[in-house]
Scaffold this active site. Structure first.
Site, PDB file in Angstrom:
ATOM      1  N   THR A   1      -6.022   6.592   7.119  1.00  0.00           N
ATOM      2  CA  THR A   1      -6.464   7.636   5.833  1.00  0.00           C
ATOM      3  C   THR A   1      -6.548   5.915   4.921  1.00  0.00           C
ATOM      4  O   THR A   1      -6.630   5.899   4.063  1.00  0.00           O
ATOM      5  CB  THR A   1      -6.029   8.043   4.866  1.00  0.00           C
ATOM      6  OG1 THR A   1      -4.478   7.733   4.901  1.00  0.00           O
ATOM      7  CG2 THR A   1      -5.874   9.669   6.003  1.00  0.00           C
ATOM      8  N   THR A   2      -6.351   4.663   6.203  1.00  0.00           N
ATOM      9  CA  THR A   2      -6.345   3.985   5.565  1.00  0.00           C
ATOM     10  C   THR A   2      -7.422   2.556   6.694  1.00  0.00           C
ATOM     11  O   THR A   2      -7.445   3.184   7.329  1.00  0.00           O
ATOM     12  CB  THR A   2      -5.131   2.987   5.267  1.00  0.00           C
ATOM     13  OG1 THR A   2      -4.679   3.110   6.714  1.00  0.00           O
ATOM     14  CG2 THR A   2      -4.294   3.275   4.388  1.00  0.00           C
TER      15      THR A   2
ATOM     16  N   HIS B   1       2.493   8.884   0.402  1.00  0.00           N
ATOM     17  CA  HIS B   1       1.370   8.793  -0.418  1.00  0.00           C
ATOM     18  C   HIS B   1       1.766   9.491  -1.489  1.00  0.00           C
ATOM     19  O   HIS B   1       2.320  10.899  -1.233  1.00  0.00           O
ATOM     20  CB  HIS B   1       0.201   9.074  -0.227  1.00  0.00           C
ATOM     21  CG  HIS B   1      -0.602   8.845   1.071  1.00  0.00           C
ATOM     22  ND1 HIS B   1      -1.128   7.552   1.500  1.00  0.00           N
ATOM     23  CD2 HIS B   1       0.389   9.183   2.589  1.00  0.00           C
ATOM     24  CE1 HIS B   1      -1.355   7.291   2.901  1.00  0.00           C
ATOM     25  NE2 HIS B   1      -0.382   8.484   3.743  1.00  0.00           N
TER      26      HIS B   1
ATOM     27  N   HIS C   1       0.859  -0.598  -0.522  1.00  0.00           N
ATOM     28  CA  HIS C   1       0.301   0.347   0.197  1.00  0.00           C
ATOM     29  C   HIS C   1       0.829   1.426   0.059  1.00  0.00           C
ATOM     30  O   HIS C   1       0.542   2.310  -0.723  1.00  0.00           O
ATOM     31  CB  HIS C   1      -0.996   0.174   1.436  1.00  0.00           C
ATOM     32  CG  HIS C   1      -1.761  -0.988   1.521  1.00  0.00           C
ATOM     33  ND1 HIS C   1      -2.654  -1.351   0.164  1.00  0.00           N
ATOM     34  CD2 HIS C   1      -2.126  -2.135   2.388  1.00  0.00           C
ATOM     35  CE1 HIS C   1      -3.283  -2.229   0.555  1.00  0.00           C
ATOM     36  NE2 HIS C   1      -2.915  -2.659   1.654  1.00  0.00           N
TER      37      HIS C   1
END
Ligand SMILES: *[C@@H]1O[C@H](CO)[C@@H](O)[C@H](O)[C@H]1NC(C)=O
Ligand SMILES: *[C@@H]1O[C@H](CO)[C@@H](O)[C@H](O)[C@H]1NC(C)=O
Ligand SMILES: *[C@@H]1O[C@H](CO)[C@@H](O)[C@H](O)[C@H]1NC(C)=O
Ligand SMILES: [Zn+2]
Length: 380
Positions: free
Chosen positions: A237-238, A133, A105
């Site tokens: 945020t995941t 990110h 991820h």
């Protein structure tokens, strides 16, 4: 001269428009590519292509305090009492190497619990890991946005409350987590500090692979100034999207070179050997939450002139982030307009000077005429 300037302006404008439309085209085509591969591959775990379905397995992802959010500089509240953040133990020079992991991820660097936030919150928060990110060459991939504009990438340094034994215990507690976030843009120079991580990218290109990187001063991965920041209550945020994060996003930003950003965007692989990119979650609704700032934004300063200034700045940032050349394109435009302004000014000054010369010549003439030759016809 004025016509010339207008013509240059016109040419410039049409060029900007061309760049813009070509970049949005490639945007759409890569979107289409993704649709194809999505149809053929069956995803077992959560992924960034089906964010709306996260909440069917992770209820918190549908909560009312989710992250990331858009930071609207016109709707933040300046709070001069927000305390300055003090970091301790961030300089890891002379400590054992750090583990760098591609977890499918993100790219994640493990951090020792000697790294702490000792002031700025009600408790002491211990560092656990940092990660990134990002998007693609066409799509900027920060998670938070400033006035709806994405930066090319974003760094998150995750800390947990020292009253809990570890990150996984703290993650579900209301006062469990503090994340320091910063925006990463494109600069002209190689960022030597980021290179300490990015130079190891090829060693972790496969999903679930890891390597060791020599320890260094982690403070240098954050912006120079930590004094100006946004603060709000949000979430991971995941998945599992726990709403336990006190967020700090810095106003000062980080710059890496175009090559370095491209390396981050183009090296790592996720499941089925697909490129690991666009690992950012869409901005979530505020649901009435407050965003505090430790600094006064131009908009909040309130004068009509200030508001207008920030509007034009927004427009510039938007333009450049759409072409995904973020700050460097903005810089180029600024320089071009600066030069145009200088040329116009120079032309005006020359014109004014000539007029003055003519006028004084005329005056001299007319004086002479008056005194010595009253009858002679004046030249044009
Ligand atoms: C975190 O702490 C809890 C409680 O002490 C323990 O049960 C758990 O195994 C720890 N988890 C990790 C990942 O160390
Ligand atoms: C976050 O939540 C805590 C606890 O409810 C509250 O005291 C604090 O003011 C909130 N912070 C912000 C920035 O809204
Ligand atoms: C930083 O603050 C300035 C002034 O308010 C603003 O124009 C700019 O967009 C901000 N940048 C970020 C990344 O917050
Ligand atoms: Zn993150």
């Amino acid at each position: 001269m004025l016509l010339e300037v207008l013509f240059i302006l016109h040419v410039l404008q049409s060029q900007v428009l061309t760049v813009k439309s070509s970049s949005s085209e490639s945007d759409e085509s890569s979107e289409r590519d993704e649709e194809h591969s999505k149809g053929s591959s069956h995803q077992q775990h959560w992924g960034y292509h089906d964010q709306d379905s996260w909440l069917s397995s992770y209820v918190d992802c549908g909560g009312k305090s989710q992250s990331p959010i858009n930071l609207n500089t016109r709707q933040v509240t300046y709070d001069p009492r927000l305390p300055v953040i003090h970091l301790e133990g961030y300089d890891l020079t002379d400590t054992p190497p750090l583990s760098l992991l591609n977890n499918g991820h993100t790219l994640q660097l493990s951090l020792p619990n000697s790294m702490r936030i000792v002031r700025g919150f009600h408790q002491i928060y211990v560092a656990a890991q940092l990660h990134f990110h990002w998007g693609t060459t066409e799509v900027p991939g920060s998670e938070h946005t400033i006035d709806n504009i994405h930066f090319p990438a974003e760094i998150h340094v995750v800390h947990y409350n020292s009253k809990y034994p570890n990150l996984s215990e703290a993650a579900s507690k209301a006062d469990g987590l503090v994340v320091l976030g910063a925006f990463i843009g494109i600069g002209l120079h190689e960022n030597d500090n980021y290179e300490k991580i990015l130079s190891a990218l090829t060693d972790v290109s496969r999903e679930e692979s890891n390597t060791e990187v020599p320890a260094f001063n982690i403070r240098h991965l954050l912006p120079n100034s930590l004094e100006r920041f946004y603060r709000y209550n949000g979430s991971l945020t995941t998945p599992p999207c726990f709403q336990t994060v006190s967020w700090t996003l810095f106003n000062d930003t980080i710059r890496v070179s175009r090559r370095q950003l491209a390396a981050l965007e183009d090296t790592l692989k996720t499941e089925h050997n697909k490129l690991l990119s666009r690992n950012f979650r869409a901005p979530q609704l505020l649901h009435g939450r407050n965003v505090l700032t430790s600094f006064q934004t131009v908009a909040a300063a309130g004068s009509a002139r200030g508001a207008h200034l920030s509007e034009t700045q927004d427009a510039n940032i938007k333009e450049s982030s759409e072409t995904h050349e973020a700050l460097s394109k903005g810089d180029v435009l600024a320089i071009v307009f600066g030069v145009l302004f200088a040329v116009t000014l120079l032309a005006f000054l020359m014109y004014a000077y000539q007029q003055r010369k003519k006028y004084s010549k005329y005056k001299r003439h007319s004086k002479r005429n008056v005194i010595y030759k009253p009858a002679v016809k004046e030249e044009a």
